[in-house]
Design an enzyme around this catalytic site. Sequence first.
Site, PDB file in Angstrom:
ATOM      1  N   GLU A 192       0.835  -1.202   0.000  1.00 16.73           N
ATOM      2  CA  GLU A 192       0.000   0.000   0.000  1.00 16.73           C
ATOM      3  C   GLU A 192       0.872   1.254   0.000  1.00 16.73           C
ATOM      4  O   GLU A 192       2.082   1.200   0.181  1.00 16.73           O
ATOM      5  CB  GLU A 192      -0.906   0.031   1.241  1.00 16.73           C
ATOM      6  CG  GLU A 192      -2.305  -0.518   1.032  1.00 16.73           C
ATOM      7  CD  GLU A 192      -3.190   0.425   0.204  1.00 16.73           C
ATOM      8  OE1 GLU A 192      -2.692   1.478  -0.261  1.00 16.73           O
ATOM      9  OE2 GLU A 192      -4.372   0.096   0.019  1.00 16.73           O
ATOM     10  N   ASN A 225     -10.777   4.974   2.322  1.00 17.17           N
ATOM     11  CA  ASN A 225      -9.835   4.843   1.218  1.00 17.17           C
ATOM     12  C   ASN A 225      -9.975   6.015   0.262  1.00 17.17           C
ATOM     13  O   ASN A 225     -10.752   6.948   0.491  1.00 17.17           O
ATOM     14  CB  ASN A 225     -10.066   3.521   0.470  1.00 17.17           C
ATOM     15  CG  ASN A 225      -8.955   2.514   0.714  1.00 17.17           C
ATOM     16  OD1 ASN A 225      -7.770   2.847   0.589  1.00 17.17           O
ATOM     17  ND2 ASN A 225      -9.313   1.306   1.080  1.00 17.17           N
ATOM     18  N   ASP A 279     -10.135   1.429  -4.121  1.00 12.99           N
ATOM     19  CA  ASP A 279      -9.087   1.433  -3.106  1.00 12.99           C
ATOM     20  C   ASP A 279      -8.319   2.746  -3.212  1.00 12.99           C
ATOM     21  O   ASP A 279      -8.929   3.798  -3.354  1.00 12.99           O
ATOM     22  CB  ASP A 279      -8.191   0.206  -3.259  1.00 12.99           C
ATOM     23  CG  ASP A 279      -7.513  -0.201  -1.951  1.00 12.99           C
ATOM     24  OD1 ASP A 279      -7.111   0.690  -1.180  1.00 12.99           O
ATOM     25  OD2 ASP A 279      -7.373  -1.399  -1.694  1.00 12.99           O
TER      26      ASP A 279
END
Length: 302
Positions: A18, A148, A198
């Site tokens: 991430e 997100n 996301d």
Amino acid sequence: MRAPKIKVLQRSPDIVGEGPLWLPESGEIAWVDIPAGKLRRMPLAGGAVTTLSFDVPPAALARDLEGDLVVAAGTGWHRLAGDGSLLPIATPAMPEAGWRMNDGCVDLDGRFWTGSLAEPRTSGAPGKLFRLDRNGGVAEVDGLQTQNGLAVAPEGTTLYLADSHPEVNTIWAFDLDRGSGRLSNRRVFHRPQQGRVDGAAMDAEGCYWFAGIDAGRITRLAPEGEVLAHIDLPVSRPTKLAFCGHDLKTICVTSMSILPEGRTAADEPLAGAVFMLASDVAGMPVPPVSVLPDDHGQKELQ
């Protein structure tokens, strides 16, 4: 948009890769593996990966005015010290356990925005959106489940926020007051038809890009919210993208090796890798963090 060639930048699989961030001072990309507690960085041109380990899960990354890393990790914001340790900056008013920081971005005025999610997911901790401000961690949005998709438009007065939870799966736009950091006029910007939204990034033309979990693609949206293009990837669960390179025309995408039910590593041998591809449009530069609490004890950023 032409279909670009997808290259593997780093193959060793992250559990949940991430937060990719371009580091122009060193020509590197940094990213995290959240559940593994790892922060990684490597030259965009290729080379060895450097890894730091923490006892709290790192989630979102930013740079300060000197190019040092600011990390949203565990239940607060931290500065990465020269010895690889995390120096606390601020902690928002939340329960001490049952949650962690998740996705983040920096607005044009130097505020580091980060959201929370329940950890473990059954803890019942509230999901919020915070901004790191002069008064510490200020809550701006409540009622989130899987925060997100944070990004700020090039003019600095529109902030985007998403909720990835399957029952929500929505991107909203807000008016952002640049002077106060307050949000208003929440409205639906986009609801993905495939997969779940996301992490996100903005390009220089004011278009919003997001990684589509379970859709196996990154998607470009116009400022009005309509789909302009998809780029398919060799994994089903990309997590976030960043515009990198000195011309900001290289897109790097992180991914996770946790696969959808029924799929195995044999089905997706590149799951958890970091990918790179050329872009026809340059990204928007990510501003540095320049706003910190007035009473924090570490070096000032402004």
